[in-house]
Design a protein around this motif. Structure first.
Motif, PDB file in Angstrom:
ATOM      1  N   PHE A   7      46.870  91.158  91.338  1.00 32.42           N
ATOM      2  CA  PHE A   7      47.882  91.765  92.186  1.00 32.42           C
ATOM      3  C   PHE A   7      47.590  91.397  93.638  1.00 32.42           C
ATOM      4  O   PHE A   7      46.434  91.229  94.016  1.00 32.42           O
ATOM      5  N   PRO A   8      48.637  91.276  94.439  1.00 36.23           N
ATOM      6  CA  PRO A   8      48.420  90.987  95.859  1.00 36.23           C
ATOM      7  C   PRO A   8      47.907  92.241  96.573  1.00 36.23           C
ATOM      8  O   PRO A   8      48.455  93.329  96.375  1.00 36.23           O
ATOM      9  N   PRO A   9      46.872  92.113  97.364  1.00 32.63           N
ATOM     10  CA  PRO A   9      46.333  93.294  98.036  1.00 32.63           C
ATOM     11  C   PRO A   9      47.317  93.951  98.996  1.00 32.63           C
ATOM     12  O   PRO A   9      47.192  95.139  99.286  1.00 32.63           O
ATOM     13  N   ASP A  10      48.318  93.211  99.444  1.00 34.11           N
ATOM     14  CA  ASP A  10      49.284  93.768 100.400  1.00 34.11           C
ATOM     15  C   ASP A  10      50.114  94.905  99.824  1.00 34.11           C
ATOM     16  O   ASP A  10      50.703  95.675 100.577  1.00 34.11           O
ATOM     17  N   ILE A  11      50.151  95.020  98.497  1.00 38.28           N
ATOM     18  CA  ILE A  11      50.921  96.129  97.906  1.00 38.28           C
ATOM     19  C   ILE A  11      50.045  97.335  97.583  1.00 38.28           C
ATOM     20  O   ILE A  11      50.556  98.362  97.147  1.00 38.28           O
ATOM     21  N   ALA A  12      48.744  97.204  97.802  1.00 37.38           N
ATOM     22  CA  ALA A  12      47.827  98.283  97.453  1.00 37.38           C
ATOM     23  C   ALA A  12      47.417  99.082  98.692  1.00 37.38           C
ATOM     24  O   ALA A  12      46.952  98.507  99.678  1.00 37.38           O
ATOM     25  N   GLN A  13      47.589 100.363  98.629  1.00 37.93           N
ATOM     26  CA  GLN A  13      47.261 101.249  99.734  1.00 37.93           C
ATOM     27  C   GLN A  13      45.776 101.125 100.085  1.00 37.93           C
ATOM     28  O   GLN A  13      44.913 101.240  99.221  1.00 37.93           O
ATOM     29  N   GLY A  14      45.509 100.856 101.340  1.00 40.17           N
ATOM     30  CA  GLY A  14      44.135 100.714 101.797  1.00 40.17           C
ATOM     31  C   GLY A  14      43.642  99.280 101.782  1.00 40.17           C
ATOM     32  O   GLY A  14      42.624  98.968 102.394  1.00 40.17           O
ATOM     33  N   LEU A  15      44.349  98.408 101.080  1.00 39.73           N
ATOM     34  CA  LEU A  15      43.950  96.998 101.030  1.00 39.73           C
ATOM     35  C   LEU A  15      44.836  96.111 101.895  1.00 39.73           C
ATOM     36  O   LEU A  15      44.415  95.022 102.293  1.00 39.73           O
ATOM     37  N   ALA A  16      46.056  96.573 102.153  1.00 39.45           N
ATOM     38  CA  ALA A  16      46.982  95.785 102.966  1.00 39.45           C
ATOM     39  C   ALA A  16      46.352  95.524 104.329  1.00 39.45           C
ATOM     40  O   ALA A  16      45.757  96.414 104.934  1.00 39.45           O
ATOM     41  N   HIS A  17      46.428  94.305 104.773  1.00 42.88           N
ATOM     42  CA  HIS A  17      45.928  93.872 106.089  1.00 42.88           C
ATOM     43  C   HIS A  17      44.406  93.854 106.189  1.00 42.88           C
ATOM     44  O   HIS A  17      43.865  93.732 107.279  1.00 42.88           O
ATOM     45  N   ALA A  18      43.704  93.990 105.071  1.00 39.70           N
ATOM     46  CA  ALA A  18      42.239  93.912 105.098  1.00 39.70           C
ATOM     47  C   ALA A  18      41.811  92.448 105.212  1.00 39.70           C
ATOM     48  O   ALA A  18      42.537  91.534 104.803  1.00 39.70           O
ATOM     49  N   SER A  19      40.635  92.245 105.746  1.00 42.78           N
ATOM     50  CA  SER A  19      40.117  90.883 105.890  1.00 42.78           C
ATOM     51  C   SER A  19      39.719  90.333 104.520  1.00 42.78           C
ATOM     52  O   SER A  19      39.399  91.099 103.599  1.00 42.78           O
ATOM     53  N   PRO A  20      39.716  89.017 104.379  1.00 42.14           N
ATOM     54  CA  PRO A  20      39.259  88.420 103.124  1.00 42.14           C
ATOM     55  C   PRO A  20      37.842  88.864 102.742  1.00 42.14           C
ATOM     56  O   PRO A  20      37.560  89.092 101.561  1.00 42.14           O
ATOM     57  N   GLU A  21      36.979  89.004 103.731  1.00 41.12           N
ATOM     58  CA  GLU A  21      35.605  89.445 103.454  1.00 41.12           C
ATOM     59  C   GLU A  21      35.588  90.852 102.872  1.00 41.12           C
ATOM     60  O   GLU A  21      34.843  91.147 101.937  1.00 41.12           O
ATOM     61  N   ASP A  22      36.398  91.738 103.450  1.00 39.91           N
ATOM     62  CA  ASP A  22      36.455  93.114 102.942  1.00 39.91           C
ATOM     63  C   ASP A  22      37.068  93.159 101.549  1.00 39.91           C
ATOM     64  O   ASP A  22      36.621  93.931 100.693  1.00 39.91           O
ATOM     65  N   LEU A  23      38.096  92.351 101.306  1.00 45.92           N
ATOM     66  CA  LEU A  23      38.716  92.322  99.984  1.00 45.92           C
ATOM     67  C   LEU A  23      37.747  91.792  98.930  1.00 45.92           C
ATOM     68  O   LEU A  23      37.726  92.266  97.794  1.00 45.92           O
ATOM     69  N   ALA A  24      36.917  90.838  99.315  1.00 46.63           N
ATOM     70  CA  ALA A  24      35.955  90.250  98.380  1.00 46.63           C
ATOM     71  C   ALA A  24      34.841  91.221  98.014  1.00 46.63           C
ATOM     72  O   ALA A  24      34.153  91.023  97.011  1.00 46.63           O
ATOM     73  N   ALA A  25      34.689  92.291  98.764  1.00 42.80           N
ATOM     74  CA  ALA A  25      33.616  93.261  98.510  1.00 42.80           C
ATOM     75  C   ALA A  25      34.012  94.301  97.465  1.00 42.80           C
ATOM     76  O   ALA A  25      33.519  95.424  97.476  1.00 42.80           O
ATOM     77  N   VAL A  26      34.857  93.934  96.531  1.00 38.85           N
ATOM     78  CA  VAL A  26      35.299  94.854  95.482  1.00 38.85           C
ATOM     79  C   VAL A  26      34.149  95.131  94.524  1.00 38.85           C
ATOM     80  O   VAL A  26      33.371  94.241  94.182  1.00 38.85           O
ATOM     81  N   GLU A  27      34.038  96.383  94.117  1.00 38.06           N
ATOM     82  CA  GLU A  27      33.028  96.819  93.156  1.00 38.06           C
ATOM     83  C   GLU A  27      33.739  97.441  91.965  1.00 38.06           C
ATOM     84  O   GLU A  27      34.796  98.054  92.110  1.00 38.06           O
ATOM     85  N   ILE A  28      33.129  97.305  90.812  1.00 39.17           N
ATOM     86  CA  ILE A  28      33.633  97.953  89.602  1.00 39.17           C
ATOM     87  C   ILE A  28      32.812  99.222  89.390  1.00 39.17           C
ATOM     88  O   ILE A  28      31.588  99.196  89.529  1.00 39.17           O
ATOM     89  N   THR A  29      33.476 100.314  89.075  1.00 36.61           N
ATOM     90  CA  THR A  29      32.746 101.554  88.814  1.00 36.61           C
ATOM     91  C   THR A  29      31.865 101.363  87.572  1.00 36.61           C
ATOM     92  O   THR A  29      32.164 100.518  86.720  1.00 36.61           O
ATOM     93  N   PRO A  30      30.782 102.122  87.456  1.00 32.66           N
ATOM     94  CA  PRO A  30      29.872 101.948  86.315  1.00 32.66           C
ATOM     95  C   PRO A  30      30.557 102.029  84.946  1.00 32.66           C
ATOM     96  O   PRO A  30      30.186 101.319  84.022  1.00 32.66           O
ATOM     97  N   SER A  31      31.576 102.848  84.837  1.00 30.82           N
ATOM     98  CA  SER A  31      32.282 102.983  83.556  1.00 30.82           C
ATOM     99  C   SER A  31      33.272 101.854  83.313  1.00 30.82           C
ATOM    100  O   SER A  31      33.778 101.699  82.206  1.00 30.82           O
ATOM    101  N   GLY A  32      33.576 101.082  84.369  1.00 30.90           N
ATOM    102  CA  GLY A  32      34.562 100.010  84.246  1.00 30.90           C
ATOM    103  C   GLY A  32      35.990 100.492  84.354  1.00 30.90           C
ATOM    104  O   GLY A  32      36.929  99.721  84.200  1.00 30.90           O
ATOM    105  N   THR A  33      36.180 101.762  84.645  1.00 33.26           N
ATOM    106  CA  THR A  33      37.535 102.323  84.699  1.00 33.26           C
ATOM    107  C   THR A  33      38.154 102.273  86.083  1.00 33.26           C
ATOM    108  O   THR A  33      39.310 102.643  86.248  1.00 33.26           O
ATOM    109  N   GLY A  34      37.400 101.815  87.074  1.00 38.50           N
ATOM    110  CA  GLY A  34      37.943 101.807  88.427  1.00 38.50           C
ATOM    111  C   GLY A  34      37.417 100.667  89.274  1.00 38.50           C
ATOM    112  O   GLY A  34      36.418 100.024  88.944  1.00 38.50           O
ATOM    113  N   LEU A  35      38.117 100.429  90.376  1.00 38.71           N
ATOM    114  CA  LEU A  35      37.711  99.466  91.389  1.00 38.71           C
ATOM    115  C   LEU A  35      37.497 100.222  92.690  1.00 38.71           C
ATOM    116  O   LEU A  35      38.236 101.159  92.995  1.00 38.71           O
ATOM    117  N   HIS A  36      36.506  99.778  93.451  1.00 38.68           N
ATOM    118  CA  HIS A  36      36.142 100.485  94.676  1.00 38.68           C
ATOM    119  C   HIS A  36      35.841  99.486  95.782  1.00 38.68           C
ATOM    120  O   HIS A  36      35.177  98.480  95.561  1.00 38.68           O
TER     121      HIS A  36
END
Length: 121
Positions: A55-84
């Motif tokens: 999905f394009p980050p521009d449609i996601a609240q909190g991700l729109a207009h973020a820098s590429p470096e910040d977007l690349a810092a995505v983490e998966i929650t330990p259970s795998g049910t979320g992204l952070h």
């Protein structure tokens, strides 16, 4: 005697909850990898069932207009049910993203309005 009944009920409820969690883990999609694809400007998520979605980050609240470096810092929650995204203070559930939920109700309403305006022009 009341404590024994309460404890027995608690243990039965706990076992039932554990079984339900195990069943959910077997059927609910879980993220096993997430990354930001700079060239396509999308977040790419690989699931435990072999599916991949993006999905394009521009449609996601909190991700729109973020820098590429910040977007690349995505983490998966330990259970795998979320992204952070720690620095962006943004969190999404995998099931919500798969269901097209990219933010709060007001955020989604603005997205819908923007999409309708694009379709009208």
């Amino acid at each position: 005697m009341v404590n024994q009944v309460d404890e027995a009920q608690f243990l039965a409820d706990l076992q039932q909850a554990r079984e339900a969690a195990m069943q959910t883990a077997r059927v609910e999609p879980r993220a096993i990898n997430a990354s930001y694809d700079r060239s396509a400007h999308v977040i790419v998520v690989r699931l435990n069932n072999g599916a991949v979605f993006s999905f394009p980050p521009d449609i996601a609240q909190g991700l729109a207009h973020a820098s590429p470096e910040d977007l690349a810092a995505v983490e998966i929650t330990p259970s795998g049910t979320g992204l952070h995204w720690e620095k962006l203070d943004a969190d999404f559930t995998v099931s919500g993203l798969l269901g097209g939920i990219f933010g709060t109700r007001s955020w989604m309403a603005k997205l819908q309005e923007r999409w309708q305006n694009q379709q009208a022009s």
